[in-house]
Motif scaffolding. Structure first.
Motif, PDB file in Angstrom:
ATOM      1  N   PRO A  95       0.821  -1.223   0.000  1.00 46.58           N
ATOM      2  CA  PRO A  95       0.000   0.000   0.000  1.00 46.58           C
ATOM      3  C   PRO A  95       0.851   1.266   0.000  1.00 46.58           C
ATOM      4  CG  PRO A  95      -0.758  -1.564   1.675  1.00 46.58           C
ATOM      5  CD  PRO A  95       0.518  -2.110   1.127  1.00 46.58           C
ATOM      6  N   THR A  96       2.079   1.200   0.513  1.00 47.38           N
ATOM      7  CA  THR A  96       2.958   2.375   0.559  1.00 47.38           C
ATOM      8  C   THR A  96       4.016   2.343  -0.552  1.00 47.38           C
ATOM      9  OG1 THR A  96       4.476   1.209   2.014  1.00 47.38           O
ATOM     10  CG2 THR A  96       2.747   2.504   3.086  1.00 47.38           C
ATOM     11  N   GLU A  97       3.988   1.283  -1.350  1.00 47.97           N
ATOM     12  CA  GLU A  97       5.011   1.009  -2.373  1.00 47.97           C
ATOM     13  C   GLU A  97       6.379   0.749  -1.755  1.00 47.97           C
ATOM     14  OE1 GLU A  97       4.902   4.022  -5.378  1.00 47.97           O
ATOM     15  OE2 GLU A  97       2.772   3.713  -5.760  1.00 47.97           O
ATOM     16  N   LYS A  98       6.428   0.582  -0.430  1.00 51.77           N
ATOM     17  CA  LYS A  98       7.696   0.308   0.247  1.00 51.77           C
ATOM     18  C   LYS A  98       7.695  -1.095   0.821  1.00 51.77           C
ATOM     19  CE  LYS A  98       8.706   5.038   1.557  1.00 51.77           C
ATOM     20  NZ  LYS A  98       8.773   5.998   2.649  1.00 51.77           N
ATOM     21  N   ILE A  99       8.879  -1.649   0.956  1.00 51.17           N
ATOM     22  CA  ILE A  99       9.056  -2.929   1.635  1.00 51.17           C
ATOM     23  C   ILE A  99       9.850  -2.627   2.904  1.00 51.17           C
ATOM     24  CG2 ILE A  99      10.138  -5.214   1.490  1.00 51.17           C
ATOM     25  CD1 ILE A  99       9.916  -4.751  -1.668  1.00 51.17           C
ATOM     26  N   SER A 100       9.291  -2.983   4.047  1.00 53.85           N
ATOM     27  CA  SER A 100       9.959  -2.641   5.304  1.00 53.85           C
ATOM     28  C   SER A 100      10.716  -3.824   5.919  1.00 53.85           C
ATOM     29  CB  SER A 100       8.937  -2.149   6.327  1.00 53.85           C
ATOM     30  OG  SER A 100       8.330  -0.971   5.862  1.00 53.85           O
ATOM     31  N   TYR A 101      10.203  -5.017   5.724  1.00 55.31           N
ATOM     32  CA  TYR A 101      10.810  -6.196   6.357  1.00 55.31           C
ATOM     33  C   TYR A 101      10.945  -7.313   5.336  1.00 55.31           C
ATOM     34  CZ  TYR A 101       8.546  -3.744  10.288  1.00 55.31           C
ATOM     35  OH  TYR A 101       8.091  -2.805  11.174  1.00 55.31           O
ATOM     36  N   VAL A 102      12.040  -8.025   5.396  1.00 55.56           N
ATOM     37  CA  VAL A 102      12.215  -9.207   4.544  1.00 55.56           C
ATOM     38  C   VAL A 102      12.683 -10.363   5.424  1.00 55.56           C
ATOM     39  CG1 VAL A 102      13.455 -10.217   2.591  1.00 55.56           C
ATOM     40  CG2 VAL A 102      12.728  -7.816   2.497  1.00 55.56           C
ATOM     41  N   ILE A 103      11.966 -11.468   5.327  1.00 52.74           N
ATOM     42  CA  ILE A 103      12.313 -12.664   6.096  1.00 52.74           C
ATOM     43  C   ILE A 103      12.830 -13.694   5.098  1.00 52.74           C
ATOM     44  CG2 ILE A 103      11.521 -14.210   7.934  1.00 52.74           C
ATOM     45  CD1 ILE A 103      10.777 -11.074   8.231  1.00 52.74           C
ATOM     46  N   ALA A 104      14.146 -13.913   5.104  1.00 56.10           N
ATOM     47  CA  ALA A 104      14.791 -14.819   4.130  1.00 56.10           C
ATOM     48  C   ALA A 104      14.723 -16.241   4.685  1.00 56.10           C
ATOM     49  CB  ALA A 104      16.232 -14.373   3.891  1.00 56.10           C
ATOM     50  N   GLU A 163      13.006   5.606   7.991  1.00 55.59           N
ATOM     51  CA  GLU A 163      12.022   4.626   8.460  1.00 55.59           C
ATOM     52  C   GLU A 163      12.730   3.326   8.795  1.00 55.59           C
ATOM     53  OE1 GLU A 163       8.785   4.053   5.792  1.00 55.59           O
ATOM     54  OE2 GLU A 163       8.543   6.205   5.488  1.00 55.59           O
ATOM     55  N   ASP A 164      12.197   2.635   9.791  1.00 52.99           N
ATOM     56  CA  ASP A 164      12.801   1.362  10.179  1.00 52.99           C
ATOM     57  C   ASP A 164      12.637   0.327   9.069  1.00 52.99           C
ATOM     58  OD1 ASP A 164      13.989  -0.558  11.943  1.00 52.99           O
ATOM     59  OD2 ASP A 164      11.992  -1.405  12.258  1.00 52.99           O
ATOM     60  N   THR A 165      13.723  -0.374   8.790  1.00 59.13           N
ATOM     61  CA  THR A 165      13.671  -1.524   7.878  1.00 59.13           C
ATOM     62  C   THR A 165      14.499  -2.633   8.515  1.00 59.13           C
ATOM     63  OG1 THR A 165      15.533  -0.585   6.663  1.00 59.13           O
ATOM     64  CG2 THR A 165      13.349  -0.284   5.690  1.00 59.13           C
ATOM     65  N   CYS A 166      14.158  -3.870   8.208  1.00 56.73           N
ATOM     66  CA  CYS A 166      14.878  -4.973   8.853  1.00 56.73           C
ATOM     67  C   CYS A 166      14.897  -6.204   7.946  1.00 56.73           C
ATOM     68  CB  CYS A 166      14.214  -5.306  10.192  1.00 56.73           C
ATOM     69  SG  CYS A 166      15.107  -6.530  11.173  1.00 56.73           S
ATOM     70  N   LEU A 167      16.069  -6.786   7.795  1.00 57.79           N
ATOM     71  CA  LEU A 167      16.227  -8.098   7.147  1.00 57.79           C
ATOM     72  C   LEU A 167      16.390  -9.130   8.254  1.00 57.79           C
ATOM     73  CD1 LEU A 167      16.917 -10.149   4.880  1.00 57.79           C
ATOM     74  CD2 LEU A 167      19.265  -9.265   4.922  1.00 57.79           C
ATOM     75  N   VAL A 168      15.599 -10.190   8.180  1.00 53.17           N
ATOM     76  CA  VAL A 168      15.733 -11.285   9.152  1.00 53.17           C
ATOM     77  C   VAL A 168      16.171 -12.537   8.394  1.00 53.17           C
ATOM     78  CG1 VAL A 168      14.576 -12.710  10.887  1.00 53.17           C
ATOM     79  CG2 VAL A 168      13.969 -10.284  10.654  1.00 53.17           C
ATOM     80  N   LEU A 169      17.335 -13.030   8.748  1.00 53.47           N
ATOM     81  CA  LEU A 169      17.853 -14.264   8.151  1.00 53.47           C
ATOM     82  C   LEU A 169      17.426 -15.445   9.020  1.00 53.47           C
ATOM     83  CD1 LEU A 169      21.492 -13.026   7.422  1.00 53.47           C
ATOM     84  CD2 LEU A 169      19.551 -13.076   5.841  1.00 53.47           C
ATOM     85  N   ILE A 170      17.354 -16.625   8.375  1.00 55.41           N
ATOM     86  CA  ILE A 170      16.961 -17.810   9.142  1.00 55.41           C
ATOM     87  C   ILE A 170      18.129 -18.783   9.184  1.00 55.41           C
ATOM     88  CG2 ILE A 170      15.323 -19.699   9.375  1.00 55.41           C
ATOM     89  CD1 ILE A 170      14.068 -16.838   9.706  1.00 55.41           C
ATOM     90  N   GLY A 171      18.636 -18.980  10.390  1.00 60.13           N
ATOM     91  CA  GLY A 171      19.697 -19.958  10.605  1.00 60.13           C
ATOM     92  C   GLY A 171      19.098 -21.257  11.085  1.00 60.13           C
ATOM     93  N   SER A 172      19.657 -21.783  12.158  1.00 63.32           N
ATOM     94  CA  SER A 172      19.259 -23.106  12.651  1.00 63.32           C
ATOM     95  C   SER A 172      20.130 -23.400  13.864  1.00 63.32           C
ATOM     96  CB  SER A 172      19.544 -24.128  11.542  1.00 63.32           C
ATOM     97  OG  SER A 172      19.495 -25.446  12.032  1.00 63.32           O
ATOM     98  N   GLY A 173      19.787 -24.455  14.600  1.00 60.05           N
ATOM     99  CA  GLY A 173      20.759 -24.978  15.562  1.00 60.05           C
ATOM    100  C   GLY A 173      22.052 -25.323  14.828  1.00 60.05           C
ATOM    101  N   ALA A 174      21.913 -25.696  13.543  1.00 59.59           N
ATOM    102  CA  ALA A 174      23.075 -26.044  12.722  1.00 59.59           C
ATOM    103  C   ALA A 174      23.940 -24.836  12.387  1.00 59.59           C
ATOM    104  CB  ALA A 174      22.616 -26.713  11.429  1.00 59.59           C
ATOM    105  N   ALA A 175      23.574 -23.660  12.896  1.00 54.38           N
ATOM    106  CA  ALA A 175      24.398 -22.468  12.699  1.00 54.38           C
ATOM    107  C   ALA A 175      25.354 -22.249  13.864  1.00 54.38           C
ATOM    108  CB  ALA A 175      23.512 -21.236  12.535  1.00 54.38           C
ATOM    109  N   PHE A 176      25.233 -23.071  14.911  1.00 55.80           N
ATOM    110  CA  PHE A 176      26.174 -22.907  16.029  1.00 55.80           C
ATOM    111  C   PHE A 176      26.469 -24.209  16.761  1.00 55.80           C
ATOM    112  CE2 PHE A 176      22.009 -22.253  17.850  1.00 55.80           C
ATOM    113  CZ  PHE A 176      22.070 -22.748  19.146  1.00 55.80           C
TER     114      PHE A 176
END
Ligand SMILES: NC(=O)c1ccc[n+]([C@@H]2O[C@H](COP(=O)([O-])OP(=O)(O)OC[C@H]3O[C@@H](n4cnc5c(N)ncnc54)[C@H](O)[C@@H]3O)[C@@H](O)[C@H]2O)c1
Length: 307
Positions: A95-104, A163-176
């Motif tokens: 609706p704002t033509e903006k993307i604020s958050y991306v969940i990869a 404006e606040d924007t945030c990328l959220v990456l998805i790891g795993s227990g296998a990331a540590f």
């Protein structure tokens, strides 16, 4: 948006207000099933608009029909052109033509041919590296498009009005943790923390944040029924998809959360099902801290655009 500040673990046992998420637009890759679907449902409950980029057209269209504010866009995240189109269509739908958050979130787990022994008399076969294509290369494509859209929307300088924007990456227990028999999956998930450690100190220049969610075992389609039955049979508890959704809202609701990783855990390890393990810095080790600061100060400035 403050510069990266280390050594301040996020309290995950507090109530929080999701008002700032209302009216924002998010992209969730792999959002048609499992944990991705949980992120989509949480975002919609918080009043966001959500674009799902996924290969699963049947489930994706079903969610689009069920949830107001969801658009499904068929997308293979391992394909650059597919992801370019995903972001274009998401920006048009917003609706704002903006993307604020991306969940990869799109990710796969396969039997790993790097680990497979081909036999004494065999010429070793070139291993299938599709897990890297989806879990790492696809996410790097996402990260590139995220910075493009966030900079286009916010400019490339710090400002009071960003404006606040945030990328959220998805790891795993296998990331540590040590995860036997899965070198590709482990490499791809540790790589999410590599991306975090590279970008968390620079993304703030364009008003942006970067965090990781690290799920423990959650019953989804990612592993076979037999594999999940084995997890249960050795007495290991599962984490819950809805807690991952709640963790996402905790991250997005607090603009001071940047550069941190959150473990989605069974309740015996985390009161609300997610916890900041504090594993991304070295507060107890002055030598490692000193080395890290020297590394950050001396890192090459190749592009000349951002520090
Ligand atoms: N479930 C767990 O136990 C667990 C644990 C740790 C991390 N994770 C991570 O969470 C994420 C989601 O996993 P899940 O358990 O929900 O799996 P899932 O298999 O239930 O769902 C994954 C979704 O991603 C989609 N997808 C797969 N490859 C894609 C591609 N190339 N392009 C677009 N979409 C694609 C699938 O169609 C599906 O909708 C993954 O990154 C996974 O590695 C899951």
């Amino acid at each position: 948006m403050p510069q990266y500040i280390s050594n301040i673990p996020v309290d995950c046992d507090v109530d929080f207000d999701t008002a700032n998420i209302r009216g924002k637009t998010a992209i969730v890759t792999g959002g048609a099933n499992g944990l991705g679907e949980a992120y989509v449902r949480s975002l919609i409950a918080a009043g966001a608009t959500v674009c799902i980029g996924d290969l699963d057209t049947i489930k994706g269209r079903k969610l689009e029909a069920e949830l107001t504010g969801v658009k499904f866009i068929e997308c293979n995240t391992a394909d650059w052109d597919n992801q370019v189109r995903l972001f274009q269509e998401a920006a048009s739908f917003s609706p704002t033509e903006k993307i604020s958050y991306v969940i990869a979130n799109a990710g796969i787990h396969r039997p790993d041919e790097v680990f497979l022994y081909d036999g004494d008399d065999a010429v070793p076969k070139k291993p299938d590296l599709t897990t890297i294509d989806v879990n790492l290369i696809g996410v790097l494509y996402t990260a590139k498009l995220v910075s493009h859209y966030f900079i286009k929307q916010n400019g490339d300088k710090v400002s009071e009005t960003q404006e606040d924007t945030c990328l959220v990456l998805i790891g795993s227990g296998a990331a540590f943790l040590d995860c036997p028999r899965a070198p590709q999956y482990c490499a791809s998930k540790w790589a999410m923390r590599g991306i975090l450690h590279s970008l968390r100190r620079t993304a703030f220049y364009y008003g942006s944040r970067l965090n990781i969610i690290l799920p423990w075992y959650v019953k989804t389609n990612i592993l076979s029924d037999e594999a999940f039955a084995h997890v249960s049979s050795v007495g290991v508890q599962f984490a819950e998809a809805k807690d991952a959704g709640e963790c996402l809202l905790r991250i997005l609701s607090d603009m001071d959360i940047n550069g941190r990783s959150f473990f989605i855990a069974p309740r015996r390890w985390a009161a609300r099902g997610f916890i900041d393990l504090g594993i991304e810095d070295y507060p107890e080790d002055s030598l490692l801290q000193e080395i890290q600061e020297d590394q950050v100060r001396s890192a090459p400035i190749d592009l000349g655009l951002f520090i």
